[in-house]
Each structure stands twice: as C-alpha cells, then as structure tokens.
Design a protein around this motif. Structure first.
Motif, PDB file in Angstrom:
ATOM      1  N   ILE A   1      27.995  -1.413 -15.827  1.00 62.12           N
ATOM      2  CA  ILE A   1      28.804  -2.407 -16.549  1.00 62.12           C
ATOM      3  C   ILE A   1      27.964  -3.089 -17.621  1.00 62.12           C
ATOM      4  N   ALA A   2      26.688  -3.341 -17.331  1.00 61.43           N
ATOM      5  CA  ALA A   2      25.793  -3.936 -18.328  1.00 61.43           C
ATOM      6  C   ALA A   2      25.586  -2.997 -19.511  1.00 61.43           C
ATOM      7  N   ALA A   3      25.499  -1.692 -19.233  1.00 56.98           N
ATOM      8  CA  ALA A   3      25.352  -0.714 -20.312  1.00 56.98           C
ATOM      9  C   ALA A   3      26.589  -0.719 -21.206  1.00 56.98           C
ATOM     10  N   TRP A   4      27.765  -0.795 -20.594  1.00 57.44           N
ATOM     11  CA  TRP A   4      29.000  -0.889 -21.380  1.00 57.44           C
ATOM     12  C   TRP A   4      28.996  -2.167 -22.216  1.00 57.44           C
ATOM     13  N   TYR A   5      28.611  -3.275 -21.614  1.00 62.68           N
ATOM     14  CA  TYR A   5      28.552  -4.551 -22.335  1.00 62.68           C
ATOM     15  C   TYR A   5      27.586  -4.465 -23.518  1.00 62.68           C
ATOM     16  N   THR A   6      26.452  -3.826 -23.311  1.00 60.39           N
ATOM     17  CA  THR A   6      25.396  -3.794 -24.322  1.00 60.39           C
ATOM     18  C   THR A   6      25.709  -2.863 -25.476  1.00 60.39           C
ATOM     19  N   TRP A   7      26.255  -1.679 -25.175  1.00 59.48           N
ATOM     20  CA  TRP A   7      26.418  -0.652 -26.208  1.00 59.48           C
ATOM     21  C   TRP A   7      27.864  -0.397 -26.606  1.00 59.48           C
ATOM     22  N   ARG A   8      28.795  -1.232 -26.165  1.00 60.42           N
ATOM     23  CA  ARG A   8      30.207  -0.971 -26.486  1.00 60.42           C
ATOM     24  C   ARG A   8      30.510  -0.971 -27.990  1.00 60.42           C
ATOM     25  N   PRO A   9      29.873  -1.807 -28.846  1.00 64.93           N
ATOM     26  CA  PRO A   9      30.180  -1.722 -30.283  1.00 64.93           C
ATOM     27  C   PRO A   9      29.844  -0.354 -30.857  1.00 64.93           C
ATOM     28  N   LYS A  10      28.746   0.254 -30.376  1.00 65.21           N
ATOM     29  CA  LYS A  10      28.364   1.580 -30.844  1.00 65.21           C
ATOM     30  C   LYS A  10      29.379   2.619 -30.405  1.00 65.21           C
ATOM     31  N   LEU A  11      29.913   2.440 -29.202  1.00 68.28           N
ATOM     32  CA  LEU A  11      30.928   3.379 -28.728  1.00 68.28           C
ATOM     33  C   LEU A  11      32.189   3.317 -29.566  1.00 68.28           C
ATOM     34  N   LYS A  12      32.535   2.085 -30.015  1.00 66.30           N
ATOM     35  CA  LYS A  12      33.722   1.924 -30.846  1.00 66.30           C
ATOM     36  C   LYS A  12      33.525   2.567 -32.211  1.00 66.30           C
TER      37      LYS A  12
END
Length: 200
Positions: free
Chosen positions: A188-199
C-alpha cells in the motif's frame, strides 16, 4: 491535505480508543475482569473471525476481530504501537490511507490466522497484524520520503522488534500472519508513493 503542523490524527486516536474500550469490555464479559484473559473459544461470539464466518460473508468481522484480544497486556502493546506510528504517519498520508492499511493489512492478516491454526486457535483476533501493517507502510514511507521524521523509524522499531522477539520465543520463527500484514503495508505504501507515475 492539511499542513502537517495543523493536521490532527483523528483516525489513529479513534481506532486506538475503540480497540482499548472494546477489548477491555470483552475481557470483562468473558473473564469477569478488565485485564483478565479472554479465552479464545469465546471470542468468535464477540467478533473474532473464523473460516466459517468468511464463508458466510460476515465481512464486518474483518473490522471487529481486530478489536478483541486474548491477552490485554498484548492489546496495550498493540495499541501503543499503532498510536506511536499513527500519530506521525497520519499527518502525512491522511485518514483514508490509514483506514486502508488498518482494514486491508490488519483485516486480511487476521483472517489468514484462520487458515493456520487448529481449533480453537483458528479464530483470528487482535491488532498485532494492523500494527505490523502500519510498520510496513511506515518503513517504505520513511525510506522514500525526505519529509518523514526519524521519530517514525523509532516507532516502527518499537512495533517490530518486540513482536519479532515474541514470535521467535513462542513459535521459533516470524508468524506468517505478521509477515503477510507487514508486506501488505509495504504494498500500500508503494502504491501511495508511486501512484502519480502509474497514472502518467
């Protein structure tokens, strides 16, 4: 999100107070004392999660099971661990992510207990899985966010080291449920940290 200087960790405080009150109340009902041992054979009646309850889609137990404990001293340690990590972490990530870590990391880890133990120890209870999920989230957050505080790593170690010691003392190895919850927190922390890049 509000400035970290003015944000108040209401979710952390609420979940700690709720865990404290519910666990002590259940201990009183089961043992006759606020700090008595709540025999696990009774805790399914107070929200403990079992394989049958999962099959029956009693999803509310993913929340309720985290509020009840066999040993109240262990409950106090879990609550203190969540409090120390949460009052720091929630200021940065907000209550929505705190709730996600508590529900998913804590709830799934607690439910996983039902697959590992023989009756009556196949009833999932307790907040230790949530505490380790917060520790997992906090550790990756600390490693990747320059704005995080060193007090966060101290709180994380407070949650991890005694839990690891107890696991090694009682089982001889880190409990799979603790590893699972810690890993979910990291994810969940990885999603929180890198979610803008995923978008993007």
């Amino acid at each position: 999100m509000e400035s970290t200087s003015t944000y108040r960790p209401y979710f952390t405080l609420a979940i700690c107070i709720l865990t404290l009150c519910v666990s002590l109340f259940v201990a009183l009902q089961v043992s006759g004392s606020f700090f008595g041992k709540s025999r696990i054979i009774y805790l399914a009646d107070y929200g403990g999660i079992t394989l049958q309850s999962i099959k029956d889609m009693e999803l509310w137990r993913f929340l309720a099971a985290q509020l009840v404990h066999v040993h109240q001293k262990h409950m106090l340690y879990n609550v203190l661990s969540i409090l120390l990590i949460g009052v720091i972490l929630e200021r940065y990530i907000g209550h929505k992510y705190m709730f996600a870590v508590w529900l998913i990391g804590g709830g799934v880890g607690t439910a996983f207990t039902t697959a590992l133990g023989a009756a009556p120890w196949n009833t999932g209870t307790g907040a230790s899985q949530a505490a380790l999920a917060f520790a997992g989230f906090g550790l990756l957050f600390f490693a990747t966010q320059r704005r995080s505080r060193y007090s966060l790593i101290i709180a994380i170690l407070f949650a991890i080291l005694p839990a690891l010691y107890l696991d090694l003392k009682t089982a001889g190895y880190p409990k799979p449920t603790h590893i699972l919850s810690f890993t979910i927190g990291v994810i969940i922390a990885a999603w929180y940290t890198w979610r803008p890049k995923l978008k993007g």
